[in-house]
Each structure stands twice: as C-alpha cells, then as structure tokens.
Design a protein around this motif. Structure first.
Motif, mmCIF file in Angstrom:
data_model
loop_
_atom_site.group_PDB
_atom_site.id
_atom_site.type_symbol
_atom_site.label_atom_id
_atom_site.label_comp_id
_atom_site.label_asym_id
_atom_site.label_seq_id
_atom_site.Cartn_x
_atom_site.Cartn_y
_atom_site.Cartn_z
ATOM 1 N N ALA A 1 0.826 -1.208 0.000
ATOM 2 C CA ALA A 1 0.000 0.000 0.000
ATOM 3 C C ALA A 1 0.862 1.260 0.000
ATOM 4 O O ALA A 1 0.578 2.228 -0.724
ATOM 5 C CB ALA A 1 -0.931 -0.007 1.220
ATOM 6 N N LEU A 2 1.927 1.274 0.800
ATOM 7 C CA LEU A 2 2.815 2.435 0.846
ATOM 8 C C LEU A 2 3.494 2.669 -0.504
ATOM 9 O O LEU A 2 3.647 3.811 -0.949
ATOM 10 C CB LEU A 2 3.880 2.244 1.945
ATOM 11 N N SER A 3 3.884 1.594 -1.144
ATOM 12 C CA SER A 3 4.489 1.717 -2.473
ATOM 13 C C SER A 3 3.482 2.267 -3.475
ATOM 14 O O SER A 3 3.811 3.125 -4.301
ATOM 15 C CB SER A 3 4.997 0.347 -2.942
ATOM 16 N N ASP A 4 2.234 1.794 -3.370
ATOM 17 C CA ASP A 4 1.186 2.269 -4.280
ATOM 18 C C ASP A 4 0.872 3.746 -4.060
ATOM 19 O O ASP A 4 0.549 4.467 -5.011
ATOM 20 C CB ASP A 4 -0.091 1.439 -4.098
ATOM 21 N N LEU A 5 0.955 4.205 -2.829
ATOM 22 C CA LEU A 5 0.711 5.628 -2.563
ATOM 23 C C LEU A 5 1.747 6.490 -3.281
ATOM 24 O O LEU A 5 1.419 7.558 -3.810
ATOM 25 C CB LEU A 5 0.753 5.900 -1.057
ATOM 26 N N GLN A 6 2.999 6.039 -3.308
ATOM 27 C CA GLN A 6 4.038 6.768 -4.038
ATOM 28 C C GLN A 6 3.718 6.791 -5.534
ATOM 29 O O GLN A 6 3.871 7.827 -6.201
ATOM 30 C CB GLN A 6 5.397 6.103 -3.809
ATOM 31 N N THR A 7 3.274 5.637 -6.057
ATOM 32 C CA THR A 7 2.918 5.547 -7.474
ATOM 33 C C THR A 7 1.732 6.446 -7.795
ATOM 34 O O THR A 7 1.703 7.130 -8.828
ATOM 35 C CB THR A 7 2.579 4.086 -7.853
ATOM 36 N N LEU A 8 0.741 6.457 -6.899
ATOM 37 C CA LEU A 8 -0.464 7.258 -7.128
ATOM 38 C C LEU A 8 -0.162 8.753 -7.157
ATOM 39 O O LEU A 8 -0.790 9.502 -7.914
ATOM 40 C CB LEU A 8 -1.516 6.939 -6.060
ATOM 41 N N GLU A 9 0.764 9.192 -6.331
ATOM 42 C CA GLU A 9 1.145 10.608 -6.348
ATOM 43 C C GLU A 9 1.599 11.023 -7.747
ATOM 44 O O GLU A 9 1.213 12.074 -8.267
ATOM 45 C CB GLU A 9 2.265 10.863 -5.337
ATOM 46 N N LYS A 10 2.404 10.184 -8.378
ATOM 47 C CA LYS A 10 2.900 10.473 -9.730
ATOM 48 C C LYS A 10 1.772 10.399 -10.759
ATOM 49 O O LYS A 10 1.678 11.234 -11.668
ATOM 50 C CB LYS A 10 4.010 9.483 -10.091
ATOM 51 N N LEU A 11 0.899 9.377 -10.619
ATOM 52 C CA LEU A 11 -0.210 9.215 -11.560
ATOM 53 C C LEU A 11 -1.192 10.385 -11.469
ATOM 54 O O LEU A 11 -1.680 10.888 -12.488
ATOM 55 C CB LEU A 11 -0.945 7.895 -11.284
ATOM 56 N N ILE A 12 -1.473 10.832 -10.245
ATOM 57 C CA ILE A 12 -2.405 11.950 -10.053
ATOM 58 C C ILE A 12 -1.840 13.229 -10.649
ATOM 59 O O ILE A 12 -2.548 13.997 -11.323
ATOM 60 C CB ILE A 12 -2.716 12.135 -8.550
ATOM 61 N N SER A 13 -0.552 13.460 -10.430
ATOM 62 C CA SER A 13 0.096 14.658 -10.974
ATOM 63 C C SER A 13 0.005 14.687 -12.499
ATOM 64 O O SER A 13 -0.319 15.729 -13.097
ATOM 65 C CB SER A 13 1.558 14.691 -10.532
ATOM 66 N N ALA A 14 0.249 13.552 -13.127
ATOM 67 C CA ALA A 14 0.185 13.477 -14.590
ATOM 68 C C ALA A 14 -1.245 13.605 -15.088
ATOM 69 O O ALA A 14 -1.509 14.287 -16.097
ATOM 70 C CB ALA A 14 0.795 12.156 -15.060
ATOM 71 N N GLN A 15 -2.203 12.971 -14.380
ATOM 72 C CA GLN A 15 -3.591 12.988 -14.824
ATOM 73 C C GLN A 15 -4.225 14.365 -14.644
ATOM 74 O O GLN A 15 -5.118 14.755 -15.399
ATOM 75 C CB GLN A 15 -4.402 11.930 -14.059
#
Length: 382
Positions: A139-153
């Motif tokens: 989950a912690l790893s996914d939160l890091q990934t989501l930060e990048k995905l949200i910024s791009a989206q």
C-alpha cells in the motif's frame, strides 16, 4: 500466459513451495534471509482430469489406435525475493521485490504458520502480523505511485474535452483515499465502472494492491491433516463461523510446503499411496492451482480432436469470439459461430454424434459467454 508471483517475508517457505510446484529442486531453499535474490520462474500444468476422458472419447469415435496428445492449461510461477518491513523505502531487497511483483498478474502470499526453532524467522511474527507487514508495504508503495499518476492525470484532465479523462482523475484520488483508509485499518469499497473504457484503463493501473491475492498458510507436516479438516469444515458447513471467516478462507488455503516438496520426489503411485495413508484426497498443489483459478476469476474451455485434446485459460465472462482469439488472433476476427457442448453432456452421450442427436450440441453466436468445461469447435472465416 498467466504469471503468478510467490511472495512473503523471508524464510516462510516460498522457495520450498516453488520447488514443489515444479516437482524439482530449482530454487535454493535455505535457512537464512534472501536465499532468493533473482526470481526463479517455472511453468506448471493445471491438473484437469477431463482431458483424459475426452481423449478416450475421441479415440473411440475416430477409431484411433492411440490416444491423441493431451495439452493442459499452464501457469507460470515466479519465486520472488523475501520482503521486509520498510521495503517501500528500499529496505532489504525492497525495490527489487516491488519491481518484480509489478510484472505478475496475481500474487500467492505465503504466510508462515509453523513453529520450527531451526528455521530463522527473519521478521516473521505470526500469520496475521506477517500479512499486515506485506500488505502495508504494498500500500505504501502504491501511494508513491499514485502521487505520480495523479500529478500526470491532473494535466491531462485540465484541458481534456472527454469526460473519461476527468473521471480517471477522480478514480485515482479515490484510490489514494482508499489506501490511506486501509492503512488506518478501515475497509473501503471496490470501485465499479459503467464506462468500459474506464474499466479497461483501471485494470491496467500499475498498482500492487489491485492484484488478486491467494493467501497460503504454510503449516507443519504434523498439523496438516487437522488443518485441512478445519478448512473443509468451514467451507462445507460454515457452522458457528462469521461471514468474514468464510470469506477469508475462500481466498486462502492451507499447505505444508515441506511435505509437498517431499511428495514431488515420489512416483505418482507412491504419492497416491502416501496421501491415502494420511487421509488426504488431493495434493496441496492440485488444490492450490485450482483455488488460484477460482480466486483469479479464471476458467478453462476445452477443444478435442484427433490432433490434440487441450485446455485453454480465459477470464470468467469472456465471450465466444474472444475465446476463439486465444487459440489464434485471426479466429476472433473471422468468428462465425461456436459449436458448444458441456463436458458432462458430451461424456454422458459418449460421442459428438449422440450429443447432437439429443440436442446437447448447441450453436452459439458472438454474444455467448463461455462456461467452464465447455467443449468447443469454432467456425471461422480464414
């Protein structure tokens, strides 16, 4: 080919289970952390008794001297390095672990449920705590990934005219909230989509916590038979068990990895006799592969003819043209219809001709949803 990663804390039995699955000692099974660094991979056949029975039917109907070749469905298993607390921050082999797990379609999470003072625990406490450690790191790893995905989206959604692009941003934000809730011990609802484009995009998100998981409780040989009886009792009776416990056991399985590794060294006859003495019907590996199918939402349809009798793996809900495309991509494009009979009906009829006479052989079109055990012949334009 379906790829399943075997994960867990160090020294919980991942490599032992992997060796048992392959029926040979490929992975190093050692009593120290990180015995596995680079992942081991191996292809395993999915047990399916229906193939042999279909082959006998084809042999008789075609008046063949020998049975046609059997080609079972297969799954590729990947033995991945052990994870430790702090993996999402690079502890241990965390970065390697997380990169390898992103590449697989599904996860088998091995939990140590045996006591052995000779086997170093290396961070393992008990199944519940161990499960929490791994899930928290994912989950912690996914939160890091989501930060990048949200910024791009956010950039894509700002100028997009298509409503779907804006919906994608909302989904990513909701996923982030769900993961934060999960880390606080609060369960969250699974998102469902009415737009097929959104569902397709969602299914391809590079998030570890979205992958299907089967939990494998690795027990000692001495406890195995008793634990199997408990598992069977909850599944079949459900008496005095909460809905939660029944749900959890449908997504978990009890196995003695050490026993399965030893069984893999025996002949089929020796293995069968040993299991009978223990009062066990199937090997743990047969149960594991079949249960993985159920948890992952997969099914097998069958094709049968003089050249081969074969099982093909598809997701539940697959329509006939897409199933034909699994055999050959051109078959989906040129699909006309499918001649379908259930395995049970075909075996009962004892021949295709009799199945057709009794009305059990059906013609299905493009909207037909495939069922497990369908025996199919596709008609296509080539």
């Amino acid at each position: 080919m379906l790829q399943v990663g075997i994960v867990g804390l160090p020294n919980v039995g991942k490599s032992t289970l992997f060796n048992a699955l392959l029926k040979k000692r490929v992975a190093l099974s050692a009593n120290y952390p990180f015995a596995t660094i680079e992942p081991n991979t191996g292809v395993v056949e999915v047990p399916d008794e229906r193939l042999g029975k279909l082959a006998e039917l084809v042999k008789q109907e075609e008046k063949m001297a020998l049975l046609p070749p059997l080609v079972p469905a297969v799954v590729e298993f990947v033995d991945i390095a052990g994870l430790v607390k702090g993996a999402s921050q690079g502890e241990g082999l965390g970065n390697q672990f997380l990169s390898h797990i992103r590449e697989v379609d599904a996860i088998i999470h091995v939990l140590r449920d045996f006591s052995d003072s000779d086997v170093v625990r290396a961070g393992s406490i008990d199944p519940s705590s161990d499960k929490g450690i791994v899930e928290t790191e994912l989950a912690l790893s996914d939160l890091q990934t989501l930060e990048k995905l949200i910024s791009a989206q956010e950039k894509d959604a700002k100028f997009a005219k298509d409503l779907v692009e804006k919906q994608k941003l909302q989904v990513l934000i909701q996923l982030k909230e769900n993961l934060n809730s999960h880390l606080k011990g609060v369960s969250s609802n699974i998102t469902k989509f009415s737009d097929e484009r959104l569902a397709t995009w969602y299914a391809k998100l590079p998030l570890l916590s979205l992958k299907p998981v089967l939990y494998v409780y690795n027990v000692s040989e001495g406890d195995y038979a008793e634990r199997l009886n408990i598992e069977s009792g909850i599944l079949n009776v459900g008496k005095d068990n909460s809905q939660k416990s029944k749900f959890e056991i449908r997504n978990s399985i009890v196995i003695s990895a050490k026993l399965e590794e030893e069984l893999a060294d025996l002949t089929d006859e020796e293995r069968k006799q040993y299991l009978q003495e223990m009062g066990i019907e199937k090997t743990g590996l047969e149960r594991l592969i079949q249960k993985a199918y159920a948890v992952l939402g997969l099914l097998s349809f069958l094709t049968a003819g003089p050249k081969e009798v074969r099982a093909w793996t598809i997701p539940q809900g697959t329509k006939a043209p897409q199933a034909a495309g699994v055999i050959h991509t051109d078959f989906e494009k040129g699909f006309i219809r499918a001649e379908v009979v259930t395995f049970t009906d075909l075996i009962s009829a004892a021949s295709y001709a009799k199945a057709k006479e009794s009305g059990k052989l059906r013609l299905e079109g493009k909207d037909y949803i495939m069922k497990d055990g369908d025996v199919v012949e596709f008609r296509v334009n080539t």
